[in-house]
Write a protein that holds these residues in place. Structure first.
Motif: not given
Length: 219
Positions: A177-182, A193-197, A202-208
């Motif tokens: 939400v703060a605009g940081e890259s993966r 970065p792949s673990a973050i993706s 898995a947590a649906g963070l992009e949906v949120i």
């Protein structure tokens, strides 16, 4: 005797009332108050308000906005800024408001009364097993505002997703939400970065994030 100025009637607006869940149980109420003040100031900087966020009584706070979308965005950012240590509930409305004292920022009217009912509804929902994750309720004070059914359907889903996040997922969401890259998030979390993706999926963070963006556009 000092003259009493007549009340000023404002155009319809979005109202927000928020309070801390179980604030009396906080181990350090002074630290909690400091964090709340900082979060409200940061939110005011990011989301334009008609009446700036201010603490009213205890750990309750309120503000008014030109659009419901702005109020929803403010609620989301406040909640995100205080989680996971502190939970917040919100009541929001749309309708008429009356300015009783412009200098002090004192207001009254249907939009505020409805926002009060909304936050009471959120508190009641928390006590029911099926809706224990509900933290945000919208109750319009007049019919020309955004649909209560559609907005509350989105809010129930948003609240449920937020309540399911563990601490790492919450930190990742805050950074998204703060605009940081993966890549930046991966560096901060000391993982790839792949673990973050994978965690984002898995947590649906992009949906949120996308849902919050869509809710912020509500007029």
């Amino acid at each position: 005797m000092q003259d009493v100025k007549p009340a000023e009637h404002a155009d319809p607006c979005a109202t927000l009332i928020g309070d801390i869940v179980d604030s009396r149980g906080a181990p350090d109420r002074h630290a909690l108050h400091t964090r709340l003040v900082s979060t409200l100031r940061r939110t005011d900087h990011l989301v334009a308000a008609t009446t700036a966020l201010r603490i009213t009584v205890g750990d309750e706070f309120q503000a008014s906005y030109e659009t419901l979308g702005n109020a929803l965005e403010a609620a989301f950012r406040i909640r995100l800024g205080l989680m996971p240590e502190t939970l917040v509930r919100f009541g929001l409305s749309w309708g008429g408001a009356t300015v009783l004292d412009a200098r002090a920022g004192t207001q009254d009217g249907p939009a505020w009364w409805a926002a009060r009912k909304a936050i009471e509804a959120a508190q009641a929902a928390e006590r029911r097993p099926a809706t224990h994750a509900v933290r945000t309720v919208y109750t319009p004070a007049q019919d020309d505002g955004p649909s209560a059914g559609a907005v509350n359907a989105a809010l129930v889903c948003q609240d449920q997703l937020l309540s399911s996040l563990d601490e790492r997922a919450m930190r990742i969401l805050q950074r998204l939400v703060a605009g940081e890259s993966r890549t930046e998030i991966a560096r901060a979390e000391d993982v790839s970065p792949s673990a973050i993706s994978q965690r984002i999926r898995a947590a649906g963070l992009e949906v949120i994030v996308n849902a919050a963006r869509d809710l912020a556009s509500v007029r």
